[in-house]
Design a protein around this motif. Structure first.
Motif, mmCIF file in Angstrom:
data_model
loop_
_atom_site.group_PDB
_atom_site.id
_atom_site.type_symbol
_atom_site.label_atom_id
_atom_site.label_comp_id
_atom_site.label_asym_id
_atom_site.label_seq_id
_atom_site.Cartn_x
_atom_site.Cartn_y
_atom_site.Cartn_z
ATOM 1 N N UNK A 1 0.854 -1.185 0.000
ATOM 2 C CA UNK A 1 0.000 0.000 0.000
ATOM 3 C C UNK A 1 0.894 1.241 0.000
ATOM 4 N N UNK A 2 1.419 1.605 -1.163
ATOM 5 C CA UNK A 2 2.376 2.724 -1.248
ATOM 6 C C UNK A 2 1.820 4.024 -0.672
ATOM 7 N N UNK A 3 2.648 4.684 0.106
ATOM 8 C CA UNK A 3 2.274 5.974 0.672
ATOM 9 C C UNK A 3 1.388 5.919 1.889
ATOM 10 N N UNK A 4 1.065 4.705 2.372
ATOM 11 C CA UNK A 4 0.130 4.589 3.498
ATOM 12 C C UNK A 4 0.756 5.029 4.822
ATOM 13 N N UNK A 5 2.041 4.768 5.012
ATOM 14 C CA UNK A 5 2.747 5.158 6.245
ATOM 15 C C UNK A 5 1.959 4.739 7.480
ATOM 16 N N UNK A 6 1.713 3.442 7.581
ATOM 17 C CA UNK A 6 0.839 2.932 8.640
ATOM 18 C C UNK A 6 1.502 2.885 10.010
ATOM 19 N N UNK A 7 2.835 2.813 10.063
ATOM 20 C CA UNK A 7 3.543 2.733 11.339
ATOM 21 C C UNK A 7 4.463 3.938 11.466
ATOM 22 N N UNK A 8 4.220 4.748 12.482
ATOM 23 C CA UNK A 8 5.040 5.936 12.720
ATOM 24 C C UNK A 8 5.950 5.719 13.921
ATOM 25 N N UNK A 9 7.133 6.278 13.845
ATOM 26 C CA UNK A 9 8.057 6.258 14.980
ATOM 27 C C UNK A 9 7.850 7.507 15.808
ATOM 28 N N UNK A 10 7.614 7.339 17.089
ATOM 29 C CA UNK A 10 7.415 8.458 18.008
ATOM 30 C C UNK A 10 8.700 8.635 18.804
ATOM 31 N N UNK A 11 9.353 9.746 18.625
ATOM 32 C CA UNK A 11 10.643 9.982 19.270
ATOM 33 C C UNK A 11 10.524 9.879 20.787
ATOM 34 N N UNK A 12 11.413 9.091 21.363
ATOM 35 C CA UNK A 12 11.439 8.851 22.823
ATOM 36 C C UNK A 12 10.132 8.228 23.336
ATOM 37 N N UNK A 13 9.331 7.691 22.417
ATOM 38 C CA UNK A 13 8.074 7.094 22.841
ATOM 39 C C UNK A 13 7.927 5.646 22.418
ATOM 40 N N UNK A 14 8.083 5.386 21.141
ATOM 41 C CA UNK A 14 7.904 4.035 20.637
ATOM 42 C C UNK A 14 7.347 4.080 19.232
ATOM 43 N N UNK A 15 6.245 3.353 19.016
ATOM 44 C CA UNK A 15 5.655 3.262 17.686
ATOM 45 C C UNK A 15 4.145 3.457 17.766
ATOM 46 N N UNK A 16 3.584 3.995 16.666
ATOM 47 C CA UNK A 16 2.147 4.290 16.593
ATOM 48 C C UNK A 16 1.587 3.726 15.307
ATOM 49 N N UNK A 17 0.522 2.923 15.417
ATOM 50 C CA UNK A 17 -0.194 2.413 14.248
ATOM 51 C C UNK A 17 -1.238 3.469 13.894
ATOM 52 N N UNK A 18 -1.075 4.133 12.745
ATOM 53 C CA UNK A 18 -1.824 5.345 12.455
ATOM 54 C C UNK A 18 -3.219 5.110 11.885
ATOM 55 N N UNK A 19 -3.462 3.943 11.312
ATOM 56 C CA UNK A 19 -4.735 3.708 10.615
ATOM 57 C C UNK A 19 -5.872 3.395 11.571
ATOM 58 N N UNK A 20 -7.089 3.873 11.261
ATOM 59 C CA UNK A 20 -8.258 3.412 12.018
ATOM 60 C C UNK A 20 -8.515 1.940 11.702
ATOM 61 N N UNK A 21 -8.951 1.180 12.693
ATOM 62 C CA UNK A 21 -9.191 -0.245 12.547
ATOM 63 C C UNK A 21 -10.643 -0.538 12.887
ATOM 64 N N UNK A 22 -11.304 -1.353 12.053
ATOM 65 C CA UNK A 22 -12.697 -1.683 12.317
ATOM 66 C C UNK A 22 -12.923 -3.178 12.110
ATOM 67 N N UNK A 23 -13.824 -3.780 12.889
ATOM 68 C CA UNK A 23 -14.139 -5.193 12.703
ATOM 69 C C UNK A 23 -14.749 -5.444 11.329
ATOM 70 N N UNK A 24 -14.443 -6.615 10.774
ATOM 71 C CA UNK A 24 -14.994 -7.010 9.472
ATOM 72 C C UNK A 24 -15.713 -8.340 9.649
ATOM 73 N N UNK A 25 -16.933 -8.416 9.159
ATOM 74 C CA UNK A 25 -17.717 -9.661 9.290
ATOM 75 C C UNK A 25 -17.118 -10.763 8.443
#
Length: 263
Positions: free
Chosen positions: A239-263
């Motif tokens: 998924x080019x350009x999605x940048x789903x995982x961000x590095x947070x300086x002195x914090x850790x990592x952040x998953x940036x995408x909203x997540x929803x249940x799928x039937x």
């Protein structure tokens, strides 16, 4: 001495009730572990330990012998020594990862920190530093196998959608919305599962290591950083350009995408 003497000193005798239970379940196919280690003493000690714990064991002293094992069976996990004659462990790990998501536990020496990092980059799921004790080895093996095991029949399905992907945590599958499957190693999928269940929340390296590996974090452990790098690359390619995982300086990592249940 590359393995702590407790491997030889501890009798590992099973209680009679456990022995009876083991005999009663002998018809169940045993989990197969392949040990790729050139030191015959270490190979024998580790093999004997795993057999006493109910695992089926295959042994190989180098990459050539390993290929011979693969020709007749597919193990459930590989314990792979970093330093091998001929083709070394890093090359073997890279070669396995090119065709298979088979879990790999890499054995390294204390002085090989750079090689451990490279090993994780090549696709190893975890590493164990020599010398090591039997309990730590068994704990690592069981943790990797537990993380890689499929869902139970009665387990509820947990499917989630994010960005252009659908992930099934029970079937341990990641696919794009167009149906193309994304191949992930055991460690990479565990990391994704951790993120998907905690989206838009900064997670420290220690938290991720504890949730994915089930053990206390070593402050110098680079496993998380390497897994994040590998997972990030695979998601970005799919998924080019999605940048789903961000590095947070002195914090850790952040998953940036909203997540929803799928039937």
């Amino acid at each position: 001495m590359l393995i702590e003497s407790s491997l030889e000193d501890e009798p590992f005798r099973l209680p009679s009730s456990v022995e009876q239970q083991t005999k009663a379940t002998m018809s169940v196919p045993a989990t197969t572990i392949l040990i790729v280690e050139d030191d015959p003493d270490i190979r024998r000690l580790v093999g004997d330990l795993l057999r006493r714990e109910g695992f089926a064991v295959e042994e190989a002293q180098d990459g050539f012998a390993m290929d011979a094992v693969f020709a007749r069976t597919r193990p459930d996990l590989i314990i792979l020594d970093l330093m091998l004659p001929g083709e070394d462990g890093l090359s073997i790990c890279r070669r396995i990862r090119a065709r298979d998501a088979l879990p790999i536990l890499m054995l390294t020496a204390k002085s090989d920190e750079i090689d451990r990092v490279i090993g994780l980059e090549m696709g190893a799921d975890d590493y164990l530093v020599k010398p090591f004790g039997p309990r730590e080895l068994l704990a690592r093996v069981r943790a990797i196998l537990r993380r890689g095991s499929g869902p139970t029949i009665s387990a509820p399905t947990r499917r989630y959608g994010f960005d252009r992907f659908i992930v099934d945590l029970d079937a341990r599958e990641l696919v794009r919305e167009d149906g193309d499957a994304i191949s992930l190693t055991t460690g990479e999928f565990d990391l994704l599962s951790c993120f998907v269940q905690r989206p838009r929340r900064v997670l420290t390296r220690d938290q991720i290591l504890d949730w994915t590996h089930g053990r206390s974090a070593d402050p110098f452990d680079r496993t998380v950083d390497m897994l994040v790098s590998r997972l990030r690359k695979k998601l970005d390619v799919a998924s080019p350009g999605s940048k789903l995982i961000s590095t947070v300086r002195n914090g850790g990592y952040l998953f940036t995408a909203p997540v929803k249940p799928v039937a």
